[in-house]
Design an enzyme around this catalytic site. Structure first.
Site, PDB file in Angstrom:
ATOM      1  N   GLU A  99      -4.757  57.640 -40.906  1.00 56.62           N
ATOM      2  CA  GLU A  99      -3.604  58.492 -40.681  1.00 56.62           C
ATOM      3  C   GLU A  99      -2.419  58.046 -41.509  1.00 56.62           C
ATOM      4  OE1 GLU A  99      -1.856  57.578 -36.581  1.00 56.62           O
ATOM      5  OE2 GLU A  99      -3.852  56.751 -36.550  1.00 56.62           O
ATOM      6  N   CYS A 345       1.495  53.475 -35.236  1.00 54.96           N
ATOM      7  CA  CYS A 345       0.295  53.226 -36.042  1.00 54.96           C
ATOM      8  C   CYS A 345      -0.981  53.375 -35.239  1.00 54.96           C
ATOM      9  CB  CYS A 345       0.248  51.788 -36.509  1.00 54.96           C
ATOM     10  SG  CYS A 345       1.634  51.239 -37.393  1.00 54.96           S
TER      11      CYS A 345
HETATM   12  N1  SAH Z   1      -0.226  44.992 -40.529  1.00 59.42           N
HETATM   13  C1  SAH Z   1       1.114  45.144 -41.027  1.00 59.42           C
HETATM   14  C2  SAH Z   1       1.556  46.581 -41.230  1.00 59.42           C
HETATM   15  C3  SAH Z   1       1.177  47.622 -40.214  1.00 59.42           C
HETATM   16  S1  SAH Z   1       2.136  47.981 -38.841  1.00 59.42           S
HETATM   17  C4  SAH Z   1       2.090  44.392 -40.164  1.00 59.42           C
HETATM   18  O1  SAH Z   1       1.675  43.829 -39.170  1.00 59.42           O
HETATM   19  O2  SAH Z   1       3.260  44.315 -40.522  1.00 59.42           O
HETATM   20  C5  SAH Z   1       3.763  48.368 -39.259  1.00 59.42           C
HETATM   21  C6  SAH Z   1       4.741  47.839 -38.233  1.00 59.42           C
HETATM   22  O3  SAH Z   1       4.636  48.516 -36.967  1.00 59.42           O
HETATM   23  C7  SAH Z   1       4.556  46.376 -37.933  1.00 59.42           C
HETATM   24  O4  SAH Z   1       5.810  45.760 -37.852  1.00 59.42           O
HETATM   25  C8  SAH Z   1       3.890  46.408 -36.570  1.00 59.42           C
HETATM   26  O5  SAH Z   1       4.038  45.190 -35.896  1.00 59.42           O
HETATM   27  C9  SAH Z   1       4.592  47.563 -35.927  1.00 59.42           C
HETATM   28  N2  SAH Z   1       3.926  48.166 -34.784  1.00 59.42           N
HETATM   29  C10 SAH Z   1       2.613  48.328 -34.557  1.00 59.42           C
HETATM   30  N3  SAH Z   1       2.410  48.948 -33.390  1.00 59.42           N
HETATM   31  C11 SAH Z   1       3.633  49.205 -32.879  1.00 59.42           C
HETATM   32  C12 SAH Z   1       4.081  49.829 -31.695  1.00 59.42           C
HETATM   33  N4  SAH Z   1       3.229  50.295 -30.804  1.00 59.42           N
HETATM   34  N5  SAH Z   1       5.420  49.918 -31.507  1.00 59.42           N
HETATM   35  C13 SAH Z   1       6.293  49.441 -32.402  1.00 59.42           C
HETATM   36  N6  SAH Z   1       5.934  48.848 -33.536  1.00 59.42           N
HETATM   37  C14 SAH Z   1       4.608  48.710 -33.758  1.00 59.42           C
END
Ligand code: SAH
Length: 360
Positions: A99, A345
């Protein structure tokens, strides 16, 4: 090596993996006149499938299609939110789903791309990691997400509808290091979409060895690290990677990135109720980051229904922001974009897999 071997999965090759030089080599290998390379590369950059490139002769396209997938990434569904945010469900040639999101800002349109199918980092708040890692995306599969969305939104190579790119979709970019670096080189290439590294952000959960390696690649993009905690013990409660690399090691790697690239770095900090956002956390964050060339992006947790963690309320989020600012940090609270269309995500893919829609 011109990289024109078919990809090693059951799929054929992904032609968008190739840069303009490799396309030239491929065209020569197939015994076609050199000008066909420009036509092929141009067509691909315009987001076309091989079969849709009308300037190429049918026999040449048939030859290409023996070795390469016609369509690396297909837009299967588009959801448009009240704020104009578009969420995309993409289907890969092997049937896997990923996505992405396109967010509209005053300065342009930012597309969030996925770098892996699933993820193996195991963060407790994230939907992308629920089913583990399925596979890495190839460079061309990452690029094709942008080529397709750019074309759908009426963009061309010269006048792009996608002006900014963030690697913040499903997957850990540095866990697919080679694929992501090749993708980035192709994305910033003047012959391709020519997106400046300044307009690209890469988010990592903090794979420190790769942060050092990336500082040497000569791609001075905005490096973003998902911090989400102020001590290693607390960080390990939601982010297993904290058992491998400490916050101190992450900060050293960030300093190295700044020294090598001159680029300020960014921390993502998702506010989770009862977990990381009371006064003590604000004070510890200030102590950790004060005086560093960095910015803190706060976001209220996007609640994922498979997870029990809760978002902090808006008032507490602004209070936390105020404490950071008074402590001398540069910080912003990001508005939750597209939350009405499953903004977090992996949420969209997770809901599709659950409903069995992948096979339907
Ligand atoms: N793997 C990478 C990039 C993907 S996620 C990383 O960890 O940075 C992109 C961002 O969204 C990251 O900061 C992640 O921690 C955050 N994220 C993932 N799920 C989330 C959620 N449910 N609520 C808020 N932020 C979230």
């Amino acid at each position: 090596m011109c990289g024109n071997m078919p990809h090693s999965t059951a799929m054929k090759g992904i032609i968008q993996d190739l840069n303009s030089e490799q396309i030239k080599a491929l065209v020569a290998e197939y015994g076609q006149p050199a000008f066909r390379a420009a036509q092929l590369y141009e067509g691909l950059t315009r987001g076309k499938d091989i079969s849709q490139i009308t300037t190429l002769p049918a026999a040449f396209k048939e030859r290409l299609l023996r070795d390469y997938e016609d369509c690396a990434v297909r837009i299967r569904e588009v959801f448009t939110g009240a704020d104009g945010t578009k969420k995309f469900l993409f289907e890969l040639a092997d049937g896997n789903l990923i996505e992405g999101v396109l967010m509209q800002y005053k300065y342009g349109n930012t597309q969030c791309v996925s770098t892996q199918v699933g993820c193996r980092m195991g963060c407790k708040f994230c939907a992308s990691t629920l089913g583990g890692l399925v596979r890495n995306l190839t460079p061309g599969e990452i690029l094709s997400q942008i080529l397709k969305v750019n074309a759908l939104c009426g963009g061309t190579r010269e006048k792009r509808a996608v002006t900014n790119v963030v690697l913040m979709g499903s997957g850990e970019p540095f866990d697919n290091y080679d694929g992501v670096v090749t993708f980035l080189k192709n994305l910033v290439s003047p012959e391709g979409l020519n997106i400046s590294p300044r307009n690209i952000s890469l988010s990592t959960c903090g794979l420190v060895d790769k942060m050092y390696k990336f500082a040497q690649e000569g791609i001075p993009l905005n490096l973003t690290v998902s911090l989400h905690a102020t001590t290693d013990t607390e960080r390990a409660r939601t982010m297993p990677i904290a058992n491998k690399w400490s916050i101190a090691e992450i900060l050293q790697a960030c300093d190295n990135y700044f020294a090598k690239t001159g680029r300020r770095y960014i921390f993502e900090y998702s506010l989770i109720e009862g977990e990381n956002c009371d006064r003590r956390h604000a004070e510890e964050l200030v102590a950790l980051l004060k005086g560093r060339p960095c910015h803190v992006n706060l976001i209220r947790l996007n609640e994922v229904k498979e997870r029990t963690l809760k978002a902090t309320d808006e008032k507490s989020a602004y209070r936390f922001l105020g404490m950071l600012e008074r402590g001398g940090l540069s910080a912003t609270l990001r508005r939750q974009i597209g939350s009405d269309i499953g903004g977090a995500c992996g949420q969209l893919r997770a809901s599709y897999l659950k409903s069995g829609a992948k096979d339907g």
